[in-house]
Design a protein around this motif. Sequence first.
Motif, PDB file in Angstrom:
ATOM      1  N   ARG A 154       0.736  -1.279  -0.015  1.00  0.00           N
ATOM      2  CA  ARG A 154       0.006  -0.106   0.025  1.00  0.00           C
ATOM      3  C   ARG A 154       0.800   1.324   0.064  1.00  0.00           C
ATOM      4  NH1 ARG A 154      -3.974  -1.732   4.886  1.00  0.00           N
ATOM      5  NH2 ARG A 154      -5.884  -2.743   3.495  1.00  0.00           N
ATOM      6  N   PRO A 155       0.432   2.396  -0.580  1.00  0.00           N
ATOM      7  CA  PRO A 155       1.194   3.465  -0.512  1.00  0.00           C
ATOM      8  C   PRO A 155       1.506   3.943   0.839  1.00  0.00           C
ATOM      9  CG  PRO A 155      -0.754   3.894  -2.142  1.00  0.00           C
ATOM     10  CD  PRO A 155      -0.956   2.492  -1.246  1.00  0.00           C
ATOM     11  N   GLY A 156       2.701   4.321   1.272  1.00  0.00           N
ATOM     12  CA  GLY A 156       3.058   4.750   2.443  1.00  0.00           C
ATOM     13  C   GLY A 156       3.565   3.701   3.636  1.00  0.00           C
ATOM     14  N   MET A 157       3.185   2.484   3.091  1.00  0.00           N
ATOM     15  CA  MET A 157       3.273   1.247   4.068  1.00  0.00           C
ATOM     16  C   MET A 157       4.727   0.676   4.009  1.00  0.00           C
ATOM     17  SD  MET A 157       1.200  -2.435   3.331  1.00  0.00           S
ATOM     18  CE  MET A 157       0.497  -2.996   4.773  1.00  0.00           C
ATOM     19  N   LEU A 163       4.493  -6.502  11.113  1.00  0.00           N
ATOM     20  CA  LEU A 163       4.589  -5.045  11.561  1.00  0.00           C
ATOM     21  C   LEU A 163       4.350  -4.199  10.210  1.00  0.00           C
ATOM     22  CD1 LEU A 163       7.635  -5.702  13.867  1.00  0.00           C
ATOM     23  CD2 LEU A 163       5.154  -6.114  14.651  1.00  0.00           C
ATOM     24  N   VAL A 164       3.364  -3.483  10.686  1.00  0.00           N
ATOM     25  CA  VAL A 164       3.068  -2.306   9.467  1.00  0.00           C
ATOM     26  C   VAL A 164       3.047  -0.867  10.262  1.00  0.00           C
ATOM     27  CG1 VAL A 164       1.340  -1.584   8.088  1.00  0.00           C
ATOM     28  CG2 VAL A 164       1.589  -4.061   8.653  1.00  0.00           C
ATOM     29  N   GLU A 165       3.733  -0.016   9.335  1.00  0.00           N
ATOM     30  CA  GLU A 165       3.571   1.400   9.803  1.00  0.00           C
ATOM     31  C   GLU A 165       3.325   2.101   8.464  1.00  0.00           C
ATOM     32  OE1 GLU A 165       6.633   4.996  11.263  1.00  0.00           O
ATOM     33  OE2 GLU A 165       7.297   3.002  11.176  1.00  0.00           O
ATOM     34  N   TYR A 166       2.441   3.161   8.428  1.00  0.00           N
ATOM     35  CA  TYR A 166       2.025   4.127   7.535  1.00  0.00           C
ATOM     36  C   TYR A 166       2.708   5.369   7.580  1.00  0.00           C
ATOM     37  CZ  TYR A 166      -1.327   0.424   6.605  1.00  0.00           C
ATOM     38  OH  TYR A 166      -2.041  -0.795   6.321  1.00  0.00           O
ATOM     39  N   ARG A 167       3.395   5.614   6.406  1.00  0.00           N
ATOM     40  CA  ARG A 167       4.456   6.882   6.680  1.00  0.00           C
ATOM     41  C   ARG A 167       3.785   7.853   5.452  1.00  0.00           C
ATOM     42  NH1 ARG A 167       9.974   3.832   7.520  1.00  0.00           N
ATOM     43  NH2 ARG A 167       9.951   3.339   9.268  1.00  0.00           N
ATOM     44  N   ARG A 168       3.808   9.128   5.382  1.00  0.00           N
ATOM     45  CA  ARG A 168       3.571   9.836   4.167  1.00  0.00           C
ATOM     46  C   ARG A 168       4.866   9.866   3.483  1.00  0.00           C
ATOM     47  NH1 ARG A 168      -1.009  13.199   5.279  1.00  0.00           N
ATOM     48  NH2 ARG A 168      -1.750  12.705   7.323  1.00  0.00           N
ATOM     49  N   THR A 169       6.121   9.731   3.941  1.00  0.00           N
ATOM     50  CA  THR A 169       7.293   9.843   3.445  1.00  0.00           C
ATOM     51  C   THR A 169       8.082   8.645   3.675  1.00  0.00           C
ATOM     52  OG1 THR A 169       8.509  11.244   5.113  1.00  0.00           O
ATOM     53  CG2 THR A 169       7.367  12.279   3.423  1.00  0.00           C
ATOM     54  N   GLU A 170       9.215   8.372   2.915  1.00  0.00           N
ATOM     55  CA  GLU A 170      10.251   7.232   2.847  1.00  0.00           C
ATOM     56  C   GLU A 170      10.967   7.730   4.301  1.00  0.00           C
ATOM     57  OE1 GLU A 170      12.566   6.113  -0.155  1.00  0.00           O
ATOM     58  OE2 GLU A 170      10.796   6.199  -1.658  1.00  0.00           O
ATOM     59  N   PRO A 171      11.568   6.498   5.240  1.00  0.00           N
ATOM     60  CA  PRO A 171      12.155   6.906   5.982  1.00  0.00           C
ATOM     61  C   PRO A 171      13.665   7.397   5.685  1.00  0.00           C
ATOM     62  CG  PRO A 171      12.293   4.587   5.478  1.00  0.00           C
ATOM     63  CD  PRO A 171      11.205   5.111   4.694  1.00  0.00           C
TER      64      PRO A 171
END
Length: 144
Positions: free
Chosen positions: A111-114, A131-139
């Motif tokens: 998914r986008p940002g996943m 483990l899933v984290e949704y982010r608006r940008t790349e880390p």
Amino acid sequence: MIVRLDHVGVATGDPQGAGDLLAALGLSLGESGNAETYGVSCDFWQAAKGGGAVELVAPLDEEAAISRRLADHGPGLYHVAFEVDDVAAELERLRGLGWVPVDREPQPGARPGMWVAFVYAKRPAGLLVELVEYRRTEPATDAS
């Protein structure tokens, strides 16, 4: 910290047939995408009132790890995915508790940002956890 149940992953070599089964249960296809790092396609199915999704995970080619899993065990429950507030920190926390990391660091999800990382607890449940984290940008990456 774990935030919520995100989805349950189901391994299948027949995403169309498995999708028909979920549609018969009243679920609707929400999002679809590929997790290229893992060589899989992912279809996320939702109930009308929301909640956690059912993810149909299918191999994109015979080299995908899920291809071996399907050959050895057939289709069925693959993993349980929890949304976390910091996937890297949660990966390290669980590693410290004796969980076996499948991924050394978070990877892009379907998914986008996943961003995701898998860990495995052989005992007592033989459970693969995503483990899933949704982010608006790349880390940010470590420049060292």
